[in-house]
Design an enzyme around this catalytic site. Sequence first.
Site, PDB file in Angstrom:
ATOM      1  N   TYR A  33      -3.173  -5.495   6.031  1.00  0.00           N
ATOM      2  CA  TYR A  33      -1.917  -5.056   5.606  1.00  0.00           C
ATOM      3  C   TYR A  33      -1.620  -3.684   5.689  1.00  0.00           C
ATOM      4  CZ  TYR A  33      -3.316  -3.668   0.968  1.00  0.00           C
ATOM      5  OH  TYR A  33      -3.813  -2.956  -0.150  1.00  0.00           O
ATOM      6  N   LYS A 147      -8.223  -2.351   5.702  1.00  0.00           N
ATOM      7  CA  LYS A 147      -7.315  -2.572   4.631  1.00  0.00           C
ATOM      8  C   LYS A 147      -6.969  -4.074   4.625  1.00  0.00           C
ATOM      9  CE  LYS A 147      -3.170  -0.421   2.486  1.00  0.00           C
ATOM     10  NZ  LYS A 147      -3.551  -0.276   1.287  1.00  0.00           N
ATOM     11  N   GLU A 179     -12.946   5.162  -5.668  1.00  0.00           N
ATOM     12  CA  GLU A 179     -11.304   5.254  -5.233  1.00  0.00           C
ATOM     13  C   GLU A 179     -10.553   4.405  -6.706  1.00  0.00           C
ATOM     14  OE1 GLU A 179      -9.908   3.461  -1.732  1.00  0.00           O
ATOM     15  OE2 GLU A 179     -11.607   1.807  -1.856  1.00  0.00           O
ATOM     16  N   LEU A 204     -11.234   3.116   1.073  1.00  0.00           N
ATOM     17  CA  LEU A 204     -10.162   2.895   2.252  1.00  0.00           C
ATOM     18  C   LEU A 204      -9.767   4.493   2.593  1.00  0.00           C
ATOM     19  CD1 LEU A 204      -7.947   1.070   3.538  1.00  0.00           C
ATOM     20  CD2 LEU A 204      -6.303   2.035   2.000  1.00  0.00           C
TER      21      LEU A 204
HETATM   22  N1  PDD Z   1      -2.829   0.740  -1.424  1.00  0.00           N
HETATM   23  N2  PDD Z   1      -7.335   3.067  -1.865  1.00  0.00           N
HETATM   24  C1  PDD Z   1      -6.865   1.730  -1.819  1.00  0.00           C
HETATM   25  C2  PDD Z   1      -7.848   0.900  -2.190  1.00  0.00           C
HETATM   26  C3  PDD Z   1      -5.561   1.314  -1.669  1.00  0.00           C
HETATM   27  O1  PDD Z   1      -5.144   0.292  -1.867  1.00  0.00           O
HETATM   28  C4  PDD Z   1      -4.635   2.518  -1.140  1.00  0.00           C
HETATM   29  C5  PDD Z   1      -3.409   1.939  -0.979  1.00  0.00           C
HETATM   30  C6  PDD Z   1      -5.083   3.789  -1.186  1.00  0.00           C
HETATM   31  C7  PDD Z   1      -4.108   4.712  -0.836  1.00  0.00           C
HETATM   32  O2  PDD Z   1      -3.876   4.943   0.694  1.00  0.00           O
HETATM   33  P1  PDD Z   1      -2.547   5.183   1.113  1.00  0.00           P
HETATM   34  O3  PDD Z   1      -2.550   6.581   0.820  1.00  0.00           O
HETATM   35  O4  PDD Z   1      -2.779   5.195   2.716  1.00  0.00           O
HETATM   36  O5  PDD Z   1      -1.394   4.375   0.772  1.00  0.00           O
HETATM   37  C8  PDD Z   1      -6.488   4.143  -1.593  1.00  0.00           C
HETATM   38  C9  PDD Z   1      -1.318   0.308  -1.157  1.00  0.00           C
HETATM   39  C10 PDD Z   1      -0.188   1.405  -1.570  1.00  0.00           C
HETATM   40  C11 PDD Z   1      -1.090  -0.821  -1.790  1.00  0.00           C
HETATM   41  O6  PDD Z   1      -2.131  -1.524  -1.566  1.00  0.00           O
HETATM   42  O7  PDD Z   1       0.042  -1.228  -2.249  1.00  0.00           O
END
Ligand code: PDD
Length: 286
Positions: A33, A147, A179, A204
């Site tokens: 996703y 992801k 993270e 991620l």
């Molecule tokens: N999540 N690390 C994890 C495990 C994440 O699920 C996310 C983002 C990030 C930050 O990534 P980015 O800056 O590309 O959004 C880091 C999204 C927002 C979610 O699962 O809703």
Amino acid sequence: MPRTIYINGRYVPESEAQISIFDRGFLFGDGIYEVSAVIGGRMIDNDLHLDRLERSLSELGIPMPVSRDDIVAMQNSLIARNELNEGVVYLQVTRGSEDRNFDYGDALKPNFIAFTQVKKLVDTNAHRTGVKVALVDDIRWGRRDIKTVMLLAQVQAKREAKAQGCSEAWMVQDGFITEGASSTAFIITQAGKIITRPNSRATLPGCTRLAVLQVAADHGLQVEERLFTADEARLAREAFLTSASSLVTPVIEISGHRIGEGRPGPVTRRIQEIYLNLALDRAAVQ
Ligand code: PDD
């Protein structure tokens, strides 16, 4: 106005959006996703999200469901149909549907769905006052750089954080912070250096992280990509987290330890401001 959902090439009202119970995302978590922020009706850093979508798919051997240009056109169409001003666009691609079997057929056609969600992203309480994070064990698998929709560990981590009165969990493996459950973790040392973990299979590769590292470098802020421990995080001068849905959010407490003065610090404030202005500028010229 009922929300319009995109599902395998069609735009339908939410109540009519249906997917097979044999969808491999549903049965095996076999899918990926992306979440892109929308501010003022325009997507932020969407190119970075589509780069990562392509990478996640290729790592799992799932074909792109439609061309990249078609994805962008569809995202913009959903934003327009749902009159989304501020929030997110969610995309999900699973390997496809077939009778349950661990192995999968080579000719499977991916299922591709997308929807919008209204969410306040700019000038939230969290941005103004900062958030508390809880430290939890990182119990996830070995390919966190993909992801995937397999998010049970993160669901549990957030549950644990909530029980501790925190709004996010930072996950810890071998003493080091990996993270956040849905965000990237940053600390600022007493010497004023911004620290975040380097990309690897352990985390991620955050799109907001990448954008923030670029703005930090452009503005002469000192950044070091290296592992940092939970103890180091507790002793940090400042801390913050980044994600598409939280942008740059100050962290004021880590597992009960107050960070700095217990309110958002000056370096975090600066990064918040620079990132938001840049994101808005970029969105405006799309
Ligand atoms: N999540 N690390 C994890 C495990 C994440 O699920 C996310 C983002 C990030 C930050 O990534 P980015 O800056 O590309 O959004 C880091 C999204 C927002 C979610 O699962 O809703």
